[in-house]
Design an enzyme around this catalytic site. Structure first.
Site, PDB file in Angstrom:
ATOM      1  N   GLY A  13       0.823  -1.207   0.000  1.00 39.07           N
ATOM      2  CA  GLY A  13       0.000   0.000   0.000  1.00 39.07           C
ATOM      3  C   GLY A  13       0.854   1.252   0.000  1.00 39.07           C
ATOM      4  N   ARG A  16       0.686   5.760  -1.763  1.00 34.22           N
ATOM      5  CA  ARG A  16       0.264   7.047  -1.217  1.00 34.22           C
ATOM      6  C   ARG A  16       0.202   6.952   0.307  1.00 34.22           C
ATOM      7  NH1 ARG A  16      -6.295   7.086  -2.514  1.00 34.22           N
ATOM      8  NH2 ARG A  16      -6.753   5.101  -1.471  1.00 34.22           N
ATOM      9  N   ASP A  63      -2.044  -7.535  -5.756  1.00 39.36           N
ATOM     10  CA  ASP A  63      -3.231  -7.668  -4.913  1.00 39.36           C
ATOM     11  C   ASP A  63      -2.829  -8.518  -3.720  1.00 39.36           C
ATOM     12  OD1 ASP A  63      -5.601  -8.247  -3.658  1.00 39.36           O
ATOM     13  OD2 ASP A  63      -6.636  -8.985  -5.454  1.00 39.36           O
ATOM     14  N   SER A 142      -4.717   0.203  13.958  1.00 39.73           N
ATOM     15  CA  SER A 142      -5.384   1.498  14.027  1.00 39.73           C
ATOM     16  C   SER A 142      -6.005   1.668  15.403  1.00 39.73           C
ATOM     17  CB  SER A 142      -6.481   1.580  12.964  1.00 39.73           C
ATOM     18  OG  SER A 142      -7.303   2.720  13.150  1.00 39.73           O
ATOM     19  N   TYR A 154     -13.717  -2.700   9.543  1.00 44.59           N
ATOM     20  CA  TYR A 154     -12.367  -2.138   9.684  1.00 44.59           C
ATOM     21  C   TYR A 154     -11.837  -2.334  11.107  1.00 44.59           C
ATOM     22  CZ  TYR A 154      -8.682   1.458   9.179  1.00 44.59           C
ATOM     23  OH  TYR A 154      -7.497   2.136   9.129  1.00 44.59           O
ATOM     24  N   LYS A 158      -8.589  -4.531  12.136  1.00 47.39           N
ATOM     25  CA  LYS A 158      -7.440  -3.913  12.814  1.00 47.39           C
ATOM     26  C   LYS A 158      -7.194  -4.544  14.179  1.00 47.39           C
ATOM     27  CE  LYS A 158      -6.153  -0.942   9.695  1.00 47.39           C
ATOM     28  NZ  LYS A 158      -4.917  -1.212   8.922  1.00 47.39           N
TER      29      LYS A 158
END
Length: 252
Positions: A13, A16, A63, A142, A154, A158
């Site tokens: 990833g 960016r 991927d 996170s 999410y 995480k």
């Protein structure tokens, strides 16, 4: 000598945001970097920035939820640079929604990229690390692992990464492989911009609101996470393993 001189890293990833900042920081510290993102063209800007600063990098479309693609991509980096020392599992996506609106695809996509992707990349990378009896793995969790409205998928992913991190630290520790996780708070990225759009709040206003709740009175930048990752993958952190480090400006 740079503290990552002669080391080879993979950052997923990395086209960016936090991934790009991490790839740039590791290259600055001397590492050769495999820059992974879903499409090779998404890696181009990060690779060019590393090379412009005098570093070495290769961009690979991958991927992370596809086992065959992961195996091939990891092997490509190891073949090109001769070894593999560092893996930063950072690839992630958002499919936010309240539970009663969340689809199976919303759930599966997030789980596959965050959890399955980290599993597949770690499984592929550890083969090289075990053989050389040296390696560093950092997973991106996170603060949402503690729960966050509209992010059941999410948050679960995480939180799962934290258990995954601690288990890998136990299994891979005897081979001199350190495994840790960083858990970012509010970081200014395209993903947090998406969250602001989802809840119908201007992104600048959302940052200001968040900063008011953070003890340091500012939101984080991708470089704030990259700096912590750079420490964790260095030999300065050789006795740190199985830890989840919250990088959130002092928030609870």
């Amino acid at each position: 000598m740079s503290r990552l001189q002669d080391k080879v890293a993979i950052v997923t990833g990395a086209g960016r945001g936090i991934g790009a900042a991490t790839a740039l920081r590791l290259a600055k510290d001397g590492a050769k970097v495999g820059v992974f993102d879903l499409k090779e063209e998404w890696c181009r800007e990060t690779v060019q920035a590393i090379e412009a600063a005098g570093g070495q990098a290769v961009g690979i479309g991958c991927d992370v939820a596809d086992a065959e693609q992961v195996e091939q991509a990891v092997a490509q980096v190891a073949d090109r640079f001769g070894r593999l020392d560092i893996l930063v599992n950072n690839a992630g996506v958002l499919r936010d929604n309240l539970l009663f609106k969340m689809t199976e695809d919303d759930w599966d996509t997030v789980m596959n990229v965050h959890l399955k992707g980290s599993f597949l990349c770690s499984r592929a990378a550890q083969r090289y690390m075990v053989q050389q009896r040296y390696g560093k793995i950092v997973n991106t969790s996170s603060t949402s692992a503690l729960g966050n409205r509209g992010q059941a998928n999410y948050s679960a992913a995480k939180a799962g990464l934290q258990g995954f991190t601690k288990t890998l630290a136990i299994e891979l520790g005897p081979f001199n492989i350190n495994v840790n996780a960083v858990a970012p708070g509010f970081i200014v990225t395209d993903m947090t911009k998406q969250t602001a759009e989802r809840i119908g709040v201007d992104f600048e206003e959302n940052q200001q609101r968040a900063a008011e709740r953070i003890p340091l009175r500012r939101v984080g930048q991708p470089e704030d996470i990259a700096n912590v990752v750079a420490f964790l993958v260095s030999d300065d952190a050789s006795y740190v393993s199985g830890q989840v480090i919250y990088v959130n400006g002092g928030s609870r």
